[in-house]
Design a protein around this motif. Structure first.
Motif, short mmCIF file in Angstrom:
data_model
loop_
_atom_site.label_atom_id
_atom_site.label_comp_id
_atom_site.label_asym_id
_atom_site.label_seq_id
_atom_site.Cartn_x
_atom_site.Cartn_y
_atom_site.Cartn_z
N HIS A 102 0.85 -1.20 0.00
CA HIS A 102 0.00 0.00 0.00
C HIS A 102 0.88 1.24 0.00
CE1 HIS A 102 0.76 0.54 4.32
NE2 HIS A 102 0.58 -0.76 4.42
N CYS A 103 0.27 2.39 -0.20
CA CYS A 103 1.01 3.64 -0.33
C CYS A 103 1.35 4.30 1.01
CB CYS A 103 0.21 4.62 -1.17
SG CYS A 103 -0.03 4.06 -2.87
N PHE A 104 0.75 3.85 2.08
CA PHE A 104 0.94 4.50 3.38
C PHE A 104 2.02 3.78 4.19
CE2 PHE A 104 -3.23 5.61 1.85
CZ PHE A 104 -3.20 6.99 1.97
N TYR A 105 3.24 3.82 3.69
CA TYR A 105 4.36 3.10 4.31
C TYR A 105 5.28 4.01 5.13
CZ TYR A 105 6.80 4.82 0.17
OH TYR A 105 7.31 5.62 -0.82
N ASN A 106 5.01 5.30 5.15
CA ASN A 106 5.79 6.23 5.96
C ASN A 106 5.04 6.55 7.24
OD1 ASN A 106 8.17 7.03 4.27
ND2 ASN A 106 6.54 7.57 2.84
N ARG A 107 5.74 6.39 8.38
CA ARG A 107 5.13 6.71 9.68
C ARG A 107 5.96 7.80 10.34
NH1 ARG A 107 4.31 1.75 13.32
NH2 ARG A 107 6.55 1.81 13.52
N LEU A 108 5.28 8.76 10.94
CA LEU A 108 5.96 9.85 11.64
C LEU A 108 6.41 9.36 13.00
CD1 LEU A 108 6.79 12.82 11.47
CD2 LEU A 108 4.61 13.40 12.55
N GLU A 109 7.72 9.40 13.23
CA GLU A 109 8.30 9.01 14.50
C GLU A 109 9.27 10.10 14.94
OE1 GLU A 109 10.13 5.15 14.12
OE2 GLU A 109 8.23 4.18 13.56
N GLN A 110 8.93 10.78 16.02
CA GLN A 110 9.76 11.85 16.57
C GLN A 110 10.18 12.86 15.49
OE1 GLN A 110 12.89 9.67 18.57
NE2 GLN A 110 11.53 9.10 20.25
#
Length: 133
Positions: A102-110
């Motif tokens: 899927h396209c949502f593979y980036n997660r915001l971490e700090q």
């Protein structure tokens, strides 16, 4: 077949509506794209997702190059009529042009974006047909 049902959709000034593609079985959000009237009609007629590419300014049959077609199981319209949700079966298990599920593979971490999903197939292999022409 009458096109009156398309009038219920609240089209943007550009004649587009955002579309969320969701895996029909898992519920995972696969991607977000845009459709114009013609894309919606072709999707309904064919049972396969057809989007409008804003960058290429043309219709785009999902999977036309990669083979990862989206078979549409259900189409829903939100309460305001300005977002479409499509429940799809994703051929090949890859919805993203980067070769991920899927396209949502980036997660915001700090305050940093971290890639948290693996590449299942390299884009070079996925689009070999396109690059070999």
């Amino acid at each position: 077949m009458s096109d009156l049902w398309l009038n219920k959709i609240s089209w943007s000034e550009e004649g587009l509506v955002p579309v969320i593609a969701q895996d029909a079985d898992s519920g995972c959000v696969l991607m977000m794209a845009w459709m114009n009237r013609e894309a919606v009609k072709r999707t309904v007629q064919s049972g396969e997702a057809v989007y409008w590419s804003r960058s290429r300014k043309k219709l785009w049959h999902k999977g036309e190059e990669s083979g990862n077609i989206q078979h549409v199981q259900e189409i829903r319209l939100d309460c305001d009529g300005d977002v479409i949700l499509m429940k799809v079966v994703q051929a090949g298990g890859i919805a993203c042009h980067t070769g991920r599920a899927h396209c949502f593979y980036n997660r915001l971490e700090q305050e940093k974006w971290v890639e948290i999903e693996p590449v299942l197939k390299s884009p070079e292999d996925l689009y070999r047909k396109k690059h070999s022409q």
